[in-house]
Design a protein around this motif. Structure first.
Motif, PDB file in Angstrom:
ATOM      1  N   LEU A  57       1.597   0.807  -6.646  1.00 35.53           N
ATOM      2  CA  LEU A  57       1.724   1.697  -5.675  1.00 35.53           C
ATOM      3  C   LEU A  57       1.217   3.060  -5.952  1.00 35.53           C
ATOM      4  CD1 LEU A  57       5.623   1.669  -5.180  1.00 35.53           C
ATOM      5  CD2 LEU A  57       3.929   0.052  -4.062  1.00 35.53           C
ATOM      6  N   LYS A  58       0.842   3.631  -4.815  1.00 33.73           N
ATOM      7  CA  LYS A  58       0.161   5.274  -5.010  1.00 33.73           C
ATOM      8  C   LYS A  58       1.102   5.979  -4.311  1.00 33.73           C
ATOM      9  CE  LYS A  58      -2.185   7.134  -1.918  1.00 33.73           C
ATOM     10  NZ  LYS A  58      -3.368   7.687  -1.120  1.00 33.73           N
ATOM     11  N   MET A  59       1.139   7.544  -4.957  1.00 36.82           N
ATOM     12  CA  MET A  59       1.739   8.449  -4.156  1.00 36.82           C
ATOM     13  C   MET A  59       0.934   9.609  -3.652  1.00 36.82           C
ATOM     14  SD  MET A  59       5.049   7.529  -4.765  1.00 36.82           S
ATOM     15  CE  MET A  59       5.893   9.461  -4.553  1.00 36.82           C
ATOM     16  N   ALA A 102     -12.970  11.660  -3.491  1.00 41.22           N
ATOM     17  CA  ALA A 102     -12.502  11.270  -4.598  1.00 41.22           C
ATOM     18  C   ALA A 102     -11.391  12.399  -5.210  1.00 41.22           C
ATOM     19  CB  ALA A 102     -13.623  11.180  -5.807  1.00 41.22           C
ATOM     20  N   GLU A 103     -10.501  11.918  -5.968  1.00 38.46           N
ATOM     21  CA  GLU A 103      -9.488  12.854  -6.425  1.00 38.46           C
ATOM     22  C   GLU A 103      -8.986  12.399  -7.788  1.00 38.46           C
ATOM     23  OE1 GLU A 103      -6.784  13.179  -3.033  1.00 38.46           O
ATOM     24  OE2 GLU A 103      -5.926  11.330  -3.472  1.00 38.46           O
ATOM     25  N   PRO A 104      -8.567  13.497  -8.582  1.00 37.91           N
ATOM     26  CA  PRO A 104      -8.000  13.020 -10.000  1.00 37.91           C
ATOM     27  C   PRO A 104      -6.799  12.484 -10.049  1.00 37.91           C
ATOM     28  CG  PRO A 104      -8.275  15.351  -9.658  1.00 37.91           C
ATOM     29  CD  PRO A 104      -8.660  14.986  -8.305  1.00 37.91           C
ATOM     30  N   GLU A 105      -6.284  11.485 -10.681  1.00 32.36           N
ATOM     31  CA  GLU A 105      -4.917  11.121 -10.753  1.00 32.36           C
ATOM     32  C   GLU A 105      -4.490  10.952 -12.258  1.00 32.36           C
ATOM     33  OE1 GLU A 105      -3.098   9.733  -7.601  1.00 32.36           O
ATOM     34  OE2 GLU A 105      -4.379  10.550  -6.250  1.00 32.36           O
ATOM     35  N   ILE A 106      -3.144  10.810 -12.261  1.00 30.33           N
ATOM     36  CA  ILE A 106      -2.770  10.137 -13.417  1.00 30.33           C
ATOM     37  C   ILE A 106      -2.167   8.659 -12.902  1.00 30.33           C
ATOM     38  CG2 ILE A 106      -0.860  10.379 -15.464  1.00 30.33           C
ATOM     39  CD1 ILE A 106      -1.322  13.474 -15.277  1.00 30.33           C
ATOM     40  N   ILE A 134      -9.154   7.819 -11.143  1.00 33.05           N
ATOM     41  CA  ILE A 134      -9.669   8.652  -9.823  1.00 33.05           C
ATOM     42  C   ILE A 134      -9.176   7.664  -8.727  1.00 33.05           C
ATOM     43  CG2 ILE A 134     -11.892   8.967  -8.536  1.00 33.05           C
ATOM     44  CD1 ILE A 134     -13.266   9.037 -11.275  1.00 33.05           C
ATOM     45  N   GLU A 135      -8.729   8.391  -7.731  1.00 35.20           N
ATOM     46  CA  GLU A 135      -8.396   7.519  -6.400  1.00 35.20           C
ATOM     47  C   GLU A 135      -9.525   8.235  -5.401  1.00 35.20           C
ATOM     48  OE1 GLU A 135      -4.984   6.327  -3.102  1.00 35.20           O
ATOM     49  OE2 GLU A 135      -4.987   8.281  -4.027  1.00 35.20           O
ATOM     50  N   ILE A 136      -9.977   6.865  -4.867  1.00 35.97           N
ATOM     51  CA  ILE A 136     -10.784   6.995  -3.623  1.00 35.97           C
ATOM     52  C   ILE A 136     -10.057   6.747  -2.361  1.00 35.97           C
ATOM     53  CG2 ILE A 136     -12.937   6.012  -2.680  1.00 35.97           C
ATOM     54  CD1 ILE A 136     -13.453   7.284  -5.225  1.00 35.97           C
ATOM     55  N   GLY A 226      -0.640  10.830  -7.901  1.00 36.30           N
ATOM     56  CA  GLY A 226      -0.788  11.695  -6.636  1.00 36.30           C
ATOM     57  C   GLY A 226      -1.663  12.937  -7.285  1.00 36.30           C
ATOM     58  N   ALA A 227      -2.754  13.214  -6.429  1.00 41.19           N
ATOM     59  CA  ALA A 227      -3.581  14.333  -6.909  1.00 41.19           C
ATOM     60  C   ALA A 227      -3.337  15.575  -7.053  1.00 41.19           C
ATOM     61  CB  ALA A 227      -4.882  14.307  -5.906  1.00 41.19           C
ATOM     62  N   ALA A 228      -3.742  16.407  -8.196  1.00 42.62           N
ATOM     63  CA  ALA A 228      -3.254  17.734  -8.324  1.00 42.62           C
ATOM     64  C   ALA A 228      -4.210  18.547  -7.646  1.00 42.62           C
ATOM     65  CB  ALA A 228      -3.331  17.822  -9.994  1.00 42.62           C
TER      66      ALA A 228
HETATM   67 MG    MG Z   1      -4.313  10.201  -4.199  1.00 43.00          MG
END
Ligand code: MG
Ligand code: OOG
Length: 255
Positions: A57-59, A102-106, A134-136, A226-228
């Motif tokens: 899942l992605k938040m 693109a966004e940085p994620e954990i 990285i989430e696209i 989720g991206a910061a």
């Molecule tokens: Mg995201």
């Protein structure tokens, strides 16, 4: 609305599959949050029937930076399938996307099946590893514009993800500096604490939402916290890197 759910799920699935934009669903009808999650579920089910597998899942909107960028203000969640994976140092083919960002994620890797709500103090017991990601995101809506209901129906814009090397779960992930780089230049910087004060809180929320919507969380699944930072548009030949203090870095190349 019931008969409409299938129809709208098909519209979104086609848009994602063929990488074309559509009008916001909420321009033409009123959709509740519950309807939106039903549409998401139906449209992802179409992927399963084509052989894709749920891998996690992605938040979304777990940081103020993201909420402000997109003009919404509530947590959302979507589903990740195996077909969305890009290997670390792998290549993203722009032909398969509309207007990707693109966004940085954990990322968290689940150590065991989860069957109940877990408090923040206990959640680490369920984590096998922590990795930079990285989430696209690639909204299927014109101009990347949507209401909260629209984006939920559209699987929260999720379209690809890339995960770096896994760290031991007991690594500190609070208050870590992070950068998003394009062609070795920093384009966004942030801090891991921007994610709900502690990225593990995002995992707690993912568990709560999965239970609420009847989605099973199993050993080996991935959760993106989720991206910061705000997301950035990507272009042909870009080399994208997300790097995190202590956690490490992850890379992908745009074709
Ligand atoms: Mg995201
Ligand atoms: C929705 C997805 C938000 C995040 O990390 O906050 C998200 C979007 O911005 O299109 O993935």
């Amino acid at each position: 609305m019931k008969h409409k759910i299938k129809e709208l799920a098909e519209v979104l699935d086609n848009a994602a599959r063929h990488a074309h934009t559509i009008e916001q669903l909420s321009n033409k009808q009123t959709i509740t949050i519950a309807d939106a999650y039903s549409i998401q579920n139906e449209s992802i089910t179409k992927r399963y029937t084509r052989g894709e597998k749920l891998v996690g899942l992605k938040m979304g909107f777990t940081s103020k930076a993201k909420m402000q960028q997109m003009g919404v203000n509530d947590l959302i969640w979507g589903r990740l399938t195996n077909a969305m994976e890009i290997k670390n140092y792998g290549t993203l083919d722009l032909n398969n996307f509309i207007h990707p960002r693109a966004e940085p994620e954990i990322a968290f890797l689940l150590k065991k099946d989860i069957k109940s709500l877990i408090p923040l103090e206990k959640v680490l017991d369920y984590v096998e590893g922590v990795a930079p990601a990285i989430e696209i995101i690639d909204s299927r809506y014109k101009n990347f514009k949507f209401s909260l209901e629209d984006v939920i129906a559209d699987n929260c814009s999720s379209s690809a993800y890339c995960i770096g090397e896994w760290n031991q779960p007991n690594i500190n992930i609070i208050n870590l500096k992070l950068d998003l780089k394009v062609n070795n230049k920093i384009v966004e910087s942030g801090n891991s604490s921007a994610i709900l004060g502690n990225p593990l809180q995002s995992l707690v929320e993912a568990i709560r939402l999965a239970m609420q919507y009847g989605e099973k969380l199993k050993q080996g699944m991935i959760i993106l916290a989720g991206a910061a930072t705000p997301a950035i548009y990507i272009n042909s030949k870009d080399k994208i890197e997300a790097s995190f203090e202590k956690i490490g870095k992850v890379n992908l190349n745009v074709k």
